[in-house]
Design an enzyme around this catalytic site. Structure first.
Site, PDB file in Angstrom:
ATOM      1  N   GLY A  56      60.636  82.375 -14.658  1.00  0.00           N
ATOM      2  CA  GLY A  56      61.347  82.589 -13.403  1.00  0.00           C
ATOM      3  C   GLY A  56      60.486  82.864 -12.184  1.00  0.00           C
ATOM      4  O   GLY A  56      60.906  83.608 -11.285  1.00  0.00           O
ATOM      5  N   SER A  57      59.311  82.216 -12.089  1.00  0.00           N
ATOM      6  CA  SER A  57      58.501  82.486 -10.892  1.00  0.00           C
ATOM      7  C   SER A  57      59.117  81.842  -9.644  1.00  0.00           C
ATOM      8  O   SER A  57      59.034  82.408  -8.547  1.00  0.00           O
ATOM      9  CB  SER A  57      57.051  82.037 -11.088  1.00  0.00           C
ATOM     10  OG  SER A  57      56.944  80.643 -11.086  1.00  0.00           O
ATOM     11  N   ASN A  58      59.757  80.692  -9.793  1.00  0.00           N
ATOM     12  CA  ASN A  58      60.461  80.119  -8.633  1.00  0.00           C
ATOM     13  C   ASN A  58      61.646  80.987  -8.237  1.00  0.00           C
ATOM     14  O   ASN A  58      61.899  81.207  -7.051  1.00  0.00           O
ATOM     15  CB  ASN A  58      60.920  78.695  -8.940  1.00  0.00           C
ATOM     16  CG  ASN A  58      59.817  77.686  -8.708  1.00  0.00           C
ATOM     17  OD1 ASN A  58      59.421  77.453  -7.556  1.00  0.00           O
ATOM     18  ND2 ASN A  58      59.288  77.120  -9.772  1.00  0.00           N
ATOM     19  N   ARG A 109      77.691  70.042 -25.259  1.00  0.00           N
ATOM     20  CA  ARG A 109      77.115  70.317 -23.937  1.00  0.00           C
ATOM     21  C   ARG A 109      78.180  70.681 -22.921  1.00  0.00           C
ATOM     22  O   ARG A 109      78.023  71.604 -22.128  1.00  0.00           O
ATOM     23  CB  ARG A 109      76.331  69.109 -23.425  1.00  0.00           C
ATOM     24  CG  ARG A 109      75.019  68.930 -24.134  1.00  0.00           C
ATOM     25  CD  ARG A 109      74.164  67.839 -23.499  1.00  0.00           C
ATOM     26  NE  ARG A 109      73.105  67.459 -24.412  1.00  0.00           N
ATOM     27  CZ  ARG A 109      71.952  68.108 -24.566  1.00  0.00           C
ATOM     28  NH1 ARG A 109      71.687  69.169 -23.824  1.00  0.00           N
ATOM     29  NH2 ARG A 109      71.063  67.716 -25.446  1.00  0.00           N
ATOM     30  N   ARG A 165      67.608  72.908 -19.816  1.00  0.00           N
ATOM     31  CA  ARG A 165      68.725  72.448 -20.635  1.00  0.00           C
ATOM     32  C   ARG A 165      69.327  71.233 -19.953  1.00  0.00           C
ATOM     33  O   ARG A 165      69.557  71.264 -18.740  1.00  0.00           O
ATOM     34  CB  ARG A 165      69.737  73.593 -20.705  1.00  0.00           C
ATOM     35  CG  ARG A 165      70.861  73.409 -21.642  1.00  0.00           C
ATOM     36  CD  ARG A 165      70.508  73.700 -23.080  1.00  0.00           C
ATOM     37  NE  ARG A 165      71.503  73.070 -23.920  1.00  0.00           N
ATOM     38  CZ  ARG A 165      71.255  72.493 -25.076  1.00  0.00           C
ATOM     39  NH1 ARG A 165      70.046  72.489 -25.564  1.00  0.00           N
ATOM     40  NH2 ARG A 165      72.218  71.928 -25.761  1.00  0.00           N
ATOM     41  N   HIS A 178      61.093  70.004  -9.440  1.00  0.00           N
ATOM     42  CA  HIS A 178      60.415  69.288 -10.521  1.00  0.00           C
ATOM     43  C   HIS A 178      58.939  69.168 -10.147  1.00  0.00           C
ATOM     44  O   HIS A 178      58.618  68.795  -9.014  1.00  0.00           O
ATOM     45  CB  HIS A 178      61.054  67.908 -10.681  1.00  0.00           C
ATOM     46  CG  HIS A 178      60.435  67.081 -11.749  1.00  0.00           C
ATOM     47  ND1 HIS A 178      60.768  67.215 -13.080  1.00  0.00           N
ATOM     48  CD2 HIS A 178      59.478  66.115 -11.686  1.00  0.00           C
ATOM     49  CE1 HIS A 178      60.046  66.356 -13.796  1.00  0.00           C
ATOM     50  NE2 HIS A 178      59.263  65.681 -12.974  1.00  0.00           N
ATOM     51  N   GLU A 234      55.396  74.958  -5.113  1.00  0.00           N
ATOM     52  CA  GLU A 234      56.820  75.126  -5.456  1.00  0.00           C
ATOM     53  C   GLU A 234      57.348  76.402  -4.806  1.00  0.00           C
ATOM     54  O   GLU A 234      58.459  76.442  -4.271  1.00  0.00           O
ATOM     55  CB  GLU A 234      56.999  75.205  -6.976  1.00  0.00           C
ATOM     56  CG  GLU A 234      56.631  73.922  -7.708  1.00  0.00           C
ATOM     57  CD  GLU A 234      56.951  73.995  -9.199  1.00  0.00           C
ATOM     58  OE1 GLU A 234      58.022  74.504  -9.578  1.00  0.00           O
ATOM     59  OE2 GLU A 234      56.112  73.537 -10.004  1.00  0.00           O
TER      60      GLU A 234
HETATM   61  C1  GAR Z   1      58.330  74.954 -12.733  1.00  0.00           C
HETATM   62  O1  GAR Z   1      57.063  74.380 -12.615  1.00  0.00           O
HETATM   63  C2  GAR Z   1      59.400  73.911 -12.499  1.00  0.00           C
HETATM   64  O2  GAR Z   1      59.047  72.965 -11.524  1.00  0.00           O
HETATM   65  C3  GAR Z   1      59.491  73.279 -13.858  1.00  0.00           C
HETATM   66  O3  GAR Z   1      59.412  74.359 -14.755  1.00  0.00           O
HETATM   67  C4  GAR Z   1      58.616  75.384 -14.182  1.00  0.00           C
HETATM   68  C5  GAR Z   1      59.384  76.686 -14.241  1.00  0.00           C
HETATM   69  O4  GAR Z   1      58.583  77.751 -13.849  1.00  0.00           O
HETATM   70  N1  GAR Z   1      60.697  72.553 -14.014  1.00  0.00           N
HETATM   71  C6  GAR Z   1      60.788  71.394 -14.677  1.00  0.00           C
HETATM   72  O5  GAR Z   1      59.845  70.896 -15.254  1.00  0.00           O
HETATM   73  C7  GAR Z   1      62.154  70.753 -14.655  1.00  0.00           C
HETATM   74  N2  GAR Z   1      62.087  69.411 -15.109  1.00  0.00           N
HETATM   75  P1  GAR Z   1      59.244  79.121 -13.397  1.00  0.00           P
HETATM   76  O6  GAR Z   1      60.185  79.559 -14.524  1.00  0.00           O
HETATM   77  O7  GAR Z   1      58.071  80.061 -13.297  1.00  0.00           O
HETATM   78  O8  GAR Z   1      59.944  78.916 -12.094  1.00  0.00           O
END
Ligand code: GAR
Length: 218
Positions: A14-16, A67, A93, A111, A176
């Site tokens: 969950g850093s984003n 789903r 998911r 992404h 990001e």
């Molecule tokens: C991020 O790099 C995001 O772009 C990627 O997962 C990571 C999650 O990091 N998402 C994908 O690859 C989706 N296809 P986070 O949990 O630290 O935000």
């Protein structure tokens, strides 16, 4: 003006999500984080959200027969919190087509590649293997086709000769964390609109090139 209520879906660290929570703490940010939902009980991001006082919910996909029934449960939780924009932040998911159709125009993802290049998983390694000199991240609307929705904004970074999956992933992730809060701000300000058949996205009031961030940081 009422703030846009944002629901964030996560599966991991969950850093984003944390970058969005931090941005939303500013008094003049036009969006608030209404809830965080994880499909995994051990997602590290749940603790970060709870510590920030944000309601969290775990909905395990394992508890549902297919789903769509999982998707409907997630959707009900988002609606309970009055969410107007659903933000995927490392939510790993795959939805049934019902979910993106139900939330059409109100569902976005980040992404870690410059789409339409490098879809799926391990996309930073895919970029290294392809020998590209530039990669980055993309924020896009989510549609039933994976990693294929209309592009809203991108951030570009260099790919270096000696990059590993880890070094490139870290360089992209820093962008990001800049890009996603900026895009959610535009939604909060009501400036994002899809034109034509929905394939081209415009953001009102930005200078030319305003939906592309460059970073020369190595
Ligand atoms: C991020 O790099 C995001 O772009 C990627 O997962 C990571 C999650 O990091 N998402 C994908 O690859 C989706 N296809 P986070 O949990 O630290 O935000």
């Amino acid at each position: 003006m009422a703030k846009l209520r944002v629901g964030i879906l996560i599966s991991g660290r969950g850093s984003n999500m944390a970058a969005l929570i931090k941005a939303a703490q500013a008094a003049d940010y036009p969006a608030e984080i209404a809830c965080v939902i994880s499909n995994k009980a051990d997602a590290g991001g749940l603790r970060i959200a709870a510590d920030a006082g944000i309601p969290t919910t775990v909905i395990s996909h394992r508890a549902y027969p297919d789903r769509e029934s999982f998707d409907r449960e997630v959707s009900a939780a988002l609606e309970k919190h009055g969410v107007g924009l659903v933000v995927l932040a490392g939510f790993l998911r795959i939805f049934s087509s019902w979910f993106p159709e139900h939330w059409a125009g109100r569902l976005i993802n980040i992404h870690p590649s410059l789409l339409p290049s490098f879809k799926g998983l391990h996309v930073q390694q895919q970029a290294i293997d392809a020998g590209v000199r530039v990669s980055g991240c993309t924020v896009h609307f989510v549609i039933p086709d994976l990693d294929a929705g209309p592009i809203i904004a991108q951030a570009a970074v260099p790919v270096l000769q000696d990059d590993t999956e880890d070094t490139l992933t870290a360089r992209i992730l820093r962008q990001e964390h800049r890009l996603y809060p900026e895009v959610v701000r535009w939604f909060g300000e009501g400036r994002v609109s899809a034109s034509g058949n929905g394939a081209k996205v415009a953001v009102e009031g930005l200078p030319p090139g305003g939906t592309l961030l460059f970073s020369g940081e190595l």
